[in-house]
Design a protein around this motif. Structure first.
Motif, PDB file in Angstrom:
ATOM      1  N   SER A 294       4.926  -9.159  -1.176  1.00 34.12           N
ATOM      2  CA  SER A 294       4.470  -7.763  -1.025  1.00 34.12           C
ATOM      3  C   SER A 294       3.892  -7.244  -2.328  1.00 34.12           C
ATOM      4  N   GLY A 295       2.987  -6.283  -2.190  1.00 37.56           N
ATOM      5  CA  GLY A 295       2.283  -5.774  -3.351  1.00 37.56           C
ATOM      6  C   GLY A 295       3.190  -5.272  -4.445  1.00 37.56           C
TER       7      GLY A 295
ATOM      8  N   ALA B 194       1.488  -4.322   1.535  1.00 39.03           N
ATOM      9  CA  ALA B 194       0.575  -4.353   0.381  1.00 39.03           C
ATOM     10  C   ALA B 194       0.800  -3.209  -0.597  1.00 39.03           C
ATOM     11  N   GLY B 195       1.082  -2.018  -0.067  1.00 40.84           N
ATOM     12  CA  GLY B 195       1.181  -0.855  -0.936  1.00 40.84           C
ATOM     13  C   GLY B 195      -0.129  -0.086  -1.001  1.00 40.84           C
ATOM     14  N   ASN B 196      -0.132   0.967  -1.776  1.00 42.95           N
ATOM     15  CA  ASN B 196      -1.273   1.872  -1.829  1.00 42.95           C
ATOM     16  C   ASN B 196      -2.232   1.492  -2.959  1.00 42.95           C
ATOM     17  N   PRO B 197      -3.499   1.846  -2.810  1.00 48.45           N
ATOM     18  CA  PRO B 197      -4.473   1.547  -3.864  1.00 48.45           C
ATOM     19  C   PRO B 197      -4.004   2.077  -5.219  1.00 48.45           C
ATOM     20  N   ARG B 198      -4.283   1.306  -6.256  1.00 44.73           N
ATOM     21  CA  ARG B 198      -3.945   1.625  -7.644  1.00 44.73           C
ATOM     22  C   ARG B 198      -2.466   1.406  -7.962  1.00 44.73           C
ATOM     23  N   GLU B 199      -1.661   1.013  -6.967  1.00 44.94           N
ATOM     24  CA  GLU B 199      -0.256   0.716  -7.238  1.00 44.94           C
ATOM     25  C   GLU B 199      -0.061  -0.713  -7.735  1.00 44.94           C
ATOM     26  N   ASN B 200      -0.882  -1.634  -7.235  1.00 39.52           N
ATOM     27  CA  ASN B 200      -0.737  -3.041  -7.613  1.00 39.52           C
ATOM     28  C   ASN B 200      -2.035  -3.768  -7.315  1.00 39.52           C
ATOM     29  N   GLU B 201      -2.176  -4.966  -7.841  1.00 38.88           N
ATOM     30  CA  GLU B 201      -3.438  -5.686  -7.711  1.00 38.88           C
ATOM     31  C   GLU B 201      -3.694  -6.163  -6.283  1.00 38.88           C
ATOM     32  N   ILE B 202      -2.625  -6.402  -5.520  1.00 34.02           N
ATOM     33  CA  ILE B 202      -2.818  -6.830  -4.136  1.00 34.02           C
ATOM     34  C   ILE B 202      -3.390  -5.699  -3.296  1.00 34.02           C
ATOM     35  N   ALA B 203      -2.834  -4.508  -3.435  1.00 34.18           N
ATOM     36  CA  ALA B 203      -3.345  -3.360  -2.685  1.00 34.18           C
ATOM     37  C   ALA B 203      -4.792  -3.079  -3.052  1.00 34.18           C
TER      38      ALA B 203
ATOM     39  N   ALA C  80      -7.057  -5.177  -4.261  1.00 34.33           N
ATOM     40  CA  ALA C  80      -7.932  -6.242  -3.769  1.00 34.33           C
ATOM     41  C   ALA C  80      -8.161  -6.122  -2.273  1.00 34.33           C
ATOM     42  N   THR C  81      -7.117  -5.765  -1.537  1.00 36.15           N
ATOM     43  CA  THR C  81      -7.244  -5.624  -0.087  1.00 36.15           C
ATOM     44  C   THR C  81      -8.294  -4.592   0.279  1.00 36.15           C
ATOM     45  N   HIS C  82      -8.389  -3.548  -0.510  1.00 36.59           N
ATOM     46  CA  HIS C  82      -9.369  -2.506  -0.212  1.00 36.59           C
ATOM     47  C   HIS C  82     -10.779  -2.911  -0.612  1.00 36.59           C
ATOM     48  N   ASP C  83     -10.910  -4.003  -1.368  1.00 36.91           N
ATOM     49  CA  ASP C  83     -12.240  -4.532  -1.661  1.00 36.91           C
ATOM     50  C   ASP C  83     -12.779  -5.314  -0.465  1.00 36.91           C
ATOM     51  N   ARG C  84     -11.974  -6.242   0.040  1.00 38.75           N
ATOM     52  CA  ARG C  84     -12.309  -6.998   1.243  1.00 38.75           C
ATOM     53  C   ARG C  84     -11.033  -7.615   1.762  1.00 38.75           C
ATOM     54  N   ILE C  85     -10.947  -7.845   3.050  1.00 38.52           N
ATOM     55  CA  ILE C  85      -9.679  -8.196   3.672  1.00 38.52           C
ATOM     56  C   ILE C  85      -9.065  -9.477   3.123  1.00 38.52           C
ATOM     57  N   ASP C  86      -9.886 -10.410   2.617  1.00 39.49           N
ATOM     58  CA  ASP C  86      -9.351 -11.697   2.184  1.00 39.49           C
ATOM     59  C   ASP C  86      -9.136 -11.807   0.680  1.00 39.49           C
ATOM     60  N   VAL C  87      -9.505 -10.799  -0.085  1.00 38.53           N
ATOM     61  CA  VAL C  87      -9.503 -10.931  -1.542  1.00 38.53           C
ATOM     62  C   VAL C  87      -8.090 -10.994  -2.119  1.00 38.53           C
ATOM     63  N   ALA C  88      -7.121 -10.393  -1.440  1.00 33.08           N
ATOM     64  CA  ALA C  88      -5.757 -10.363  -1.969  1.00 33.08           C
ATOM     65  C   ALA C  88      -4.998 -11.664  -1.744  1.00 33.08           C
ATOM     66  N   TRP C  89      -5.371 -12.445  -0.751  1.00 37.04           N
ATOM     67  CA  TRP C  89      -4.600 -13.651  -0.442  1.00 37.04           C
ATOM     68  C   TRP C  89      -4.510 -14.634  -1.608  1.00 37.04           C
ATOM     69  N   PRO C  90      -5.592 -14.893  -2.356  1.00 36.93           N
ATOM     70  CA  PRO C  90      -5.435 -15.796  -3.513  1.00 36.93           C
ATOM     71  C   PRO C  90      -4.476 -15.257  -4.579  1.00 36.93           C
ATOM     72  N   ILE C  91      -4.400 -13.945  -4.710  1.00 40.85           N
ATOM     73  CA  ILE C  91      -3.471 -13.353  -5.677  1.00 40.85           C
ATOM     74  C   ILE C  91      -2.034 -13.619  -5.241  1.00 40.85           C
ATOM     75  N   ILE C  92      -1.769 -13.449  -3.955  1.00 41.85           N
ATOM     76  CA  ILE C  92      -0.435 -13.717  -3.426  1.00 41.85           C
ATOM     77  C   ILE C  92      -0.087 -15.192  -3.610  1.00 41.85           C
TER      78      ILE C  92
END
Length: 430
Positions: free
Chosen positions: A46-47, A160-169, A171-183
Motif C-alpha cells: 500500500s502507498g 494507494a492513498g491520496n496524491p502527494r502522500e506517497n510516490e505510489i499514489a 504515480a497512479t494519477h499519472d497513468r494506471i500502470d506507472v505505480a506497479w514498478p514502484i511497488i
C-alpha cells in the motif's frame, strides 16, 4: 450416482449438478502461494504502508470485513471494529462497494470478477484480459485472480492513498500502470522476498527480475489455493447424505422457484448481471462524466443503458459467513436479503439507514445517504428492477435460510495456510 438420487436431482432441476472437487480449480504452486500469503497480509503493497489485502479480506471474517462499505487506507483496525482514522491520515471517502467474497475465485468456471464485471478473460488488448488497465496491464499474469489482485494496490481509497502522500499514489494519477514498478521494487528489495521469488519462479534468476507480474501471480496462487470450499452439507447431499429437514425444505423451494435461475450451477451463480434495486447509499462509484453519488453498476463498463444498476450475481457458497449482503452491503441478514428478492419494491421502501453497517465517520455523514434525497435518481433505480415479486411466507424464508447455511463448508474456518504472524517487511499484521 444412485438411481434414486438422480431422480431427485432431475425433479429438482439439478441433473447437471456434479459438485466441486480439487480438480476444478486452477493449479497453483505451493511456493508461490506461500509468497502470496505473506504479501496478502503485508502493508508494503500500500502507498502509505498502512493497509494490506488482508485488512479487508481477513481470515477472521471469512475473507471479508463484515462492513457494508469498507474503510480503506487511513483506517485503523479490522472488521466491524475498524475506524476511519484521525488527523491527516483519516479517510476521505468510504469504499463505494462491499468487499466481495474470495471463495472459489480460482474455480475453472469463473469468467468475470468485480461487482460490475470489469475484469474478464479476453484477447482484446493482447494481454489476456479486458480490464480497467486496458493495454497497460502487463503480460504474463496467470489468471483472472492474479490480474484482479493488482487493482486494489492502485486504487486511491483502497490501498494507494491520496496524491502527494506517497510516490505510489502520485504515480497512479499519472497513468494506471506507472505505480506497479514502484511497488515491485519495494517488494523485491526486501531480502526475504527476493530469495523466495528466486526459489519459487523458474524464470527469476535474481531479485531484480521480480516485477508486478510475479507479485500478482503469487497473490493469485494464494487466493486460489486458500479460499476453496466444497465440503458443505449440500455437497454431501449430492452424494446421498440427507440434509436437515428445514434445509431440505429450503433446498426444494430454492430449486423449484426462480432462485436457481440466477444462482445456478455448482457455484450458485450464473455470472451474469441483474438489477435488484438494492437501497442506495454511500459515495457511489462516480464516473468522469457522471459525478452524481450513485452506482450504475454494469453500465459503467458497457455504456449500455440496458445495463444500468445491474450487478454480478455472487456465488452463494459460504454465503452465511459473508454478511452484510448486496453490492453495497445493504442488508445485514440472509432473511432480509431474501425478503428483498421476494418483493424488491416493498423492501426498498421499507429499508432504513440503520440496516447499513457503516462505522461512524462524522465528516462523511452528509454524503452517506445524500443520494436517497434525489427523487429522480431513486425513480430511475426503481424502474430498472428486473425481479418479479414472489410470495414467500416467514416459514419459507426460514427454510431458505437453513438451506443457504447448508452451503457453508465444514472446513470454512480452517484454511490451509491462514494468516501469518509476521511478514518480511516487518510491518504490523492486521
Amino acid at each position: 450416482m444412485h438411481t434414486a438420487l438422480l431422480a431427485v436431482l432431475f425433479s429438482a432441476g439439478l441433473a447437471t449438478a456434479q459438485g466441486i472437487s480439487p480438480d476444478d480449480y486452477i493449479p497453483t504452486d505451493p511456493d508461490q502461494a506461500r509468497i502470496g500469503q505473506l504479501l496478502f497480509y503485508d502493508k508494503i503493497l500500500s502507498g502509505n504502508k498502512n493497509i494490506s489485502c488482508g485488512t479487508c479480506h481477513h481470515h477472521d471474517h471469512a475473507g471479508g470485513d463484515g462492513l457494508s462499505l469498507g474503510i480503506g487506507e487511513g483506517g485503523v483496525g479490522v472488521g466491524p471494529e475498524r475506524t476511519a482514522g484521525t488527523g491527516a491520515d483519516a479517510i476521505r471517502k468510504r469504499i463505494p462497494r462491499n468487499a466481495p467474497s474470495l471463495w472459489n475465485l480460482g474455480h475453472n468456471e469463473i469468467e468475470t470478477l468485480f461487482h460490475d464485471g470489469r475484469l474478464t478473460r479476453s484477447d482484446i488488448y493482447g494481454n489476456g484480459f479486458d480490464s480497467p488497465a486496458e493495454e497497460w496491464l502487463p503480460q504474463g499474469l496467470d489468471n483472472l485472480v492474479a490480474a484482479q489482485a493488482l487493482f486494489p494496490m492502485i486504487a486511491q481509497f483502497e490501498m494507494a492513498g491520496n496524491p502527494r502522500e506517497n510516490e505510489i499514489a502520485g504515480a497512479t494519477h499519472d497513468r494506471i500502470d506507472v505505480a506497479w514498478p514502484i511497488i515491485a521494487k519495494r517488494v523485491r528489495t526486501i531480502p526475504a522476498y527476493g530469495s523466495m521469488f528466486v526459489q519459487a519462479f523458474d524464470h527469476i534468476e535474481e531479485p531484480s527480475d521480480v516485477t508486478i507480474v510475479e507479485i500478482g501471480n503469487a497473490l493469485g496462487a494464494f487466493i486460489i489455493s486458500e479460499w476453496q470450499s466444497y465440503d458443505s452439507p449440500y455437497d454431501k447431499w449430492l452424494t446421498g447424505t440427507p440434509l436437515p429437514v428445514d434445509a431440505e425444505r429450503g433446498r426444494d423451494l430454492f430449486f423449484n422457484s426462480r432462485c436457481a435461475s440466477c444462482h445456478a450451477g455448482d457455484l450458485f451463480t450464473d455470472q451474469s448481471f441483474h438489477a435488484l434495486g438494492l437501497p442506495a447509499f454511500g459515495p457511489g462509484r462516480t464516473r468522469q462524466w457522471d459525478q452524481i453519488s450513485r452506482d450504475v453498476g454494469r453500465m459503467a463498463e458497457t455504456n449500455l443503458a440496458e445495463d444500468a444498476y445491474k450487478f454480478r450475481t455472487p456465488s452463494l457458497r459460504n454465503v452465511a459467513l459473508t454478511a452484510p449482503y448486496g453490492h453495497n452491503g445493504a442488508y445485514p441478514t440472509l432473511a432480509a436479503m431474501i425478503r428483498h428478492h421476494a418483493d424488491p419494491m416493498a423492501q426498498r421502501s421499507a429499508w432504513t439507514v440503520e440496516q447499513a453497517d457503516l462505522p461512524h465517520v462524522p465528516w462523511l455523514a452528509a454524503v452517506d445517504f445524500a443520494i436517497r434525497q434525489d427523487a429522480t435518481e431513486m425513480a430511475r433505480q426503481t424502474a430498472a428492477i428486473d425481479l418479479r415479486p414472489i410470495a414467500l411466507t416467514d416459514a419459507e424464508i426460514d427454510d431458505l435460510v437453513a438451506f443457504l447455511n447448508a452451503l457453508t463448508g465444514e472446513t470454512a474456518h480452517t484454511r490451509p495456510m491462514g494468516r501469518p504472524d509476521t511478514v518480511p517487511s516487518g510491518l504490523p499484521v492486521d
